[in-house]
Design a protein around this motif. Structure first.
Motif, PDB file in Angstrom:
ATOM      1  N   LYS A  71       0.978  -1.162   0.195  1.00  0.00           N
ATOM      2  CA  LYS A  71       0.097  -0.158   0.093  1.00  0.00           C
ATOM      3  C   LYS A  71       0.406   1.430  -0.222  1.00  0.00           C
ATOM      4  CE  LYS A  71      -4.366  -1.521   1.926  1.00  0.00           C
ATOM      5  NZ  LYS A  71      -5.517  -1.365   2.656  1.00  0.00           N
ATOM      6  N   GLY A  72       0.401   2.229  -0.672  1.00  0.00           N
ATOM      7  CA  GLY A  72       0.989   2.688  -0.969  1.00  0.00           C
ATOM      8  C   GLY A  72       2.392   3.794  -1.587  1.00  0.00           C
ATOM      9  N   ASP A  73       3.249   2.427  -1.881  1.00  0.00           N
ATOM     10  CA  ASP A  73       3.911   2.146  -3.055  1.00  0.00           C
ATOM     11  C   ASP A  73       4.222   1.785  -4.394  1.00  0.00           C
ATOM     12  OD1 ASP A  73       5.609  -0.521  -0.671  1.00  0.00           O
ATOM     13  OD2 ASP A  73       5.913   1.370  -0.040  1.00  0.00           O
ATOM     14  N   PHE A  74       4.530   3.075  -5.147  1.00  0.00           N
ATOM     15  CA  PHE A  74       5.116   2.910  -6.433  1.00  0.00           C
ATOM     16  C   PHE A  74       5.186   1.290  -6.931  1.00  0.00           C
ATOM     17  CE2 PHE A  74       7.324   2.860 -10.406  1.00  0.00           C
ATOM     18  CZ  PHE A  74       6.866   4.133 -11.357  1.00  0.00           C
ATOM     19  N   ARG A  75       4.324   0.925  -7.836  1.00  0.00           N
ATOM     20  CA  ARG A  75       4.478  -0.358  -8.844  1.00  0.00           C
ATOM     21  C   ARG A  75       3.702  -0.525 -10.590  1.00  0.00           C
ATOM     22  NH1 ARG A  75       0.745   1.179  -5.400  1.00  0.00           N
ATOM     23  NH2 ARG A  75       0.257  -0.446  -3.423  1.00  0.00           N
ATOM     24  N   SER A  76       5.123  -1.251 -10.871  1.00  0.00           N
ATOM     25  CA  SER A  76       5.141  -1.581 -12.943  1.00  0.00           C
ATOM     26  C   SER A  76       5.451  -2.980 -12.585  1.00  0.00           C
ATOM     27  CB  SER A  76       6.405  -0.938 -12.533  1.00  0.00           C
ATOM     28  OG  SER A  76       7.707  -1.712 -11.960  1.00  0.00           O
ATOM     29  N   SER A  77       4.796  -3.071 -14.016  1.00  0.00           N
ATOM     30  CA  SER A  77       5.072  -3.919 -14.507  1.00  0.00           C
ATOM     31  C   SER A  77       5.639  -4.525 -15.973  1.00  0.00           C
ATOM     32  CB  SER A  77       3.526  -4.974 -14.209  1.00  0.00           C
ATOM     33  OG  SER A  77       3.506  -6.139 -15.453  1.00  0.00           O
ATOM     34  N   THR A  85       8.557  -3.780 -25.633  1.00  0.00           N
ATOM     35  CA  THR A  85       8.771  -4.165 -24.678  1.00  0.00           C
ATOM     36  C   THR A  85       7.853  -3.095 -24.171  1.00  0.00           C
ATOM     37  OG1 THR A  85      10.896  -4.750 -24.618  1.00  0.00           O
ATOM     38  CG2 THR A  85      10.332  -3.969 -22.315  1.00  0.00           C
ATOM     39  N   VAL A  86       7.085  -3.024 -22.973  1.00  0.00           N
ATOM     40  CA  VAL A  86       5.919  -2.295 -22.588  1.00  0.00           C
ATOM     41  C   VAL A  86       6.373  -2.648 -20.995  1.00  0.00           C
ATOM     42  CG1 VAL A  86       3.137  -1.951 -22.161  1.00  0.00           C
ATOM     43  CG2 VAL A  86       4.379  -3.032 -23.903  1.00  0.00           C
ATOM     44  N   TRP A  87       6.093  -0.753 -19.947  1.00  0.00           N
ATOM     45  CA  TRP A  87       6.223  -0.902 -18.952  1.00  0.00           C
ATOM     46  C   TRP A  87       4.753  -0.666 -18.438  1.00  0.00           C
ATOM     47  CZ3 TRP A  87      10.257  -0.355 -22.049  1.00  0.00           C
ATOM     48  CH2 TRP A  87      11.562  -1.074 -20.979  1.00  0.00           C
ATOM     49  N   PHE A  88       3.887  -1.529 -17.597  1.00  0.00           N
ATOM     50  CA  PHE A  88       3.029  -0.336 -16.864  1.00  0.00           C
ATOM     51  C   PHE A  88       3.144   0.140 -15.402  1.00  0.00           C
ATOM     52  CE2 PHE A  88       1.286  -4.409 -19.254  1.00  0.00           C
ATOM     53  CZ  PHE A  88       1.193  -4.142 -20.396  1.00  0.00           C
ATOM     54  N   ILE A 104       2.065   4.549 -18.918  1.00  0.00           N
ATOM     55  CA  ILE A 104       2.346   3.150 -20.378  1.00  0.00           C
ATOM     56  C   ILE A 104       4.395   3.651 -20.833  1.00  0.00           C
ATOM     57  CG2 ILE A 104       1.895   1.460 -22.314  1.00  0.00           C
ATOM     58  CD1 ILE A 104      -0.873   1.311 -20.726  1.00  0.00           C
ATOM     59  N   VAL A 105       4.717   2.885 -20.848  1.00  0.00           N
ATOM     60  CA  VAL A 105       5.818   3.389 -22.178  1.00  0.00           C
ATOM     61  C   VAL A 105       5.977   1.830 -22.848  1.00  0.00           C
ATOM     62  CG1 VAL A 105       8.014   3.447 -22.370  1.00  0.00           C
ATOM     63  CG2 VAL A 105       6.825   4.466 -19.847  1.00  0.00           C
ATOM     64  N   VAL A 106       6.047   2.071 -23.860  1.00  0.00           N
ATOM     65  CA  VAL A 106       5.613   0.982 -24.491  1.00  0.00           C
ATOM     66  C   VAL A 106       7.282   1.342 -25.792  1.00  0.00           C
ATOM     67  CG1 VAL A 106       5.410  -0.175 -27.349  1.00  0.00           C
ATOM     68  CG2 VAL A 106       3.650   1.416 -25.586  1.00  0.00           C
ATOM     69  N   SER A 107       8.245   0.405 -26.034  1.00  0.00           N
ATOM     70  CA  SER A 107       9.903   0.674 -26.190  1.00  0.00           C
ATOM     71  C   SER A 107       9.974  -0.864 -27.645  1.00  0.00           C
ATOM     72  CB  SER A 107      10.730   0.788 -25.587  1.00  0.00           C
ATOM     73  OG  SER A 107      12.132   1.191 -25.738  1.00  0.00           O
ATOM     74  N   ALA A 108      10.832   0.097 -28.561  1.00  0.00           N
ATOM     75  CA  ALA A 108      11.012  -1.207 -29.613  1.00  0.00           C
ATOM     76  C   ALA A 108      12.472  -1.695 -29.286  1.00  0.00           C
ATOM     77  CB  ALA A 108      11.449  -1.086 -30.544  1.00  0.00           C
ATOM     78  N   GLY A 121       2.663 -11.631 -28.701  1.00  0.00           N
ATOM     79  CA  GLY A 121       2.787 -10.709 -29.044  1.00  0.00           C
ATOM     80  C   GLY A 121       2.076  -9.320 -28.563  1.00  0.00           C
ATOM     81  N   ILE A 122       2.348  -8.552 -28.785  1.00  0.00           N
ATOM     82  CA  ILE A 122       2.015  -6.571 -27.489  1.00  0.00           C
ATOM     83  C   ILE A 122       1.348  -5.880 -28.897  1.00  0.00           C
ATOM     84  CG2 ILE A 122       2.552  -5.227 -25.777  1.00  0.00           C
ATOM     85  CD1 ILE A 122       4.736  -6.297 -24.867  1.00  0.00           C
TER      86      ILE A 122
END
Length: 197
Positions: A71-77, A85-88, A104-108, A121-122
């Motif tokens: 709770k209260g912490d920054f989170r990512s996936s 590559t996708v970071w949520f 969202i960050v999407v990268s090649a 596939g993303i």
């Protein structure tokens, strides 16, 4: 639908860029989200879709899992299919402490660490958008937004502002799309959204 992107609105000012040390330690994520390019204000502009979704649900839909839980912490996936590559990302929680997707960050560009989970596939753009995505030439961005000037880091960003609701029940929806270009071609995009009450 599996691997679909969604966005939510949250009742706090988006503050990823101001919270040092909390973003994934990935150069392209830090560059795009912390930003070294002042966004061009495009006024009222749809930019990308608005469905609400919890970070855990979005991560699971894409075949990933949430990191930095609590709770209260920054989170990512992070998920990667070898081509994208996708970071949520989440820097906001509901009153119950449930983290919601805020960027969202999407990268090649392949991830610098092994923290991303392999998946099929993303998709490289959110639903309900006509924005240029990965692999688009600079000319496509200019066709959508007009002439642009890249920062020294190869960044250009666009920010929209929309007032929604009525009277005392109104709020401002701020959306930002940031592009990174290499040799005139998009190789990474960040989508960020915040609601200001």
């Amino acid at each position: 639908m599996r691997n679909s992107f969604a966005f939510i609105t949250v009742p706090v000012l988006f503050a990823l860029a101001a919270q040092a040390g909390e973003l994934p330690q990935e150069p392209i994520v830090e560059l795009l989200v912390r930003g070294e390019s002042a966004p061009v204000d495009v006024g009222s502009d749809y930019l990308f879709g608005l469905p609400e979704i919890a970070l855990a649900d979005q991560a699971a839909s894409a075949g990933g899992m949430v990191r930095n839980e609590g709770k209260g912490d920054f989170r990512s996936s992070c998920v990667s299919d070898g081509h994208r590559t996708v970071w949520f990302l989440s820097d906001a929680s509901s009153y119950e402490g449930e983290p919601y997707l805020t960027a969202i960050v999407v990268s090649a560009i392949p991830p610098a660490s092994d923290t991303c989970q392999a998946t099929a596939g993303i998709e490289d753009v959110p639903a309900d958008t006509q924005l240029p995505g990965i692999g688009a030439p600079q000319a496509d961005i200019e066709a959508r937004f007009g002439p642009l000037e890249l920062s020294e880091a190869g960044l250009v960003a666009f920010r929209s502002h929309d007032v929604l609701g009525d009277g005392a029940d109104s709020w401002e929806l701020v959306k930002t799309v940031t592009y990174h270009l290499e040799d005139g071609v998009v190789d990474a995009v960040a989508y960020e959204q915040v609601t200001i009450h």
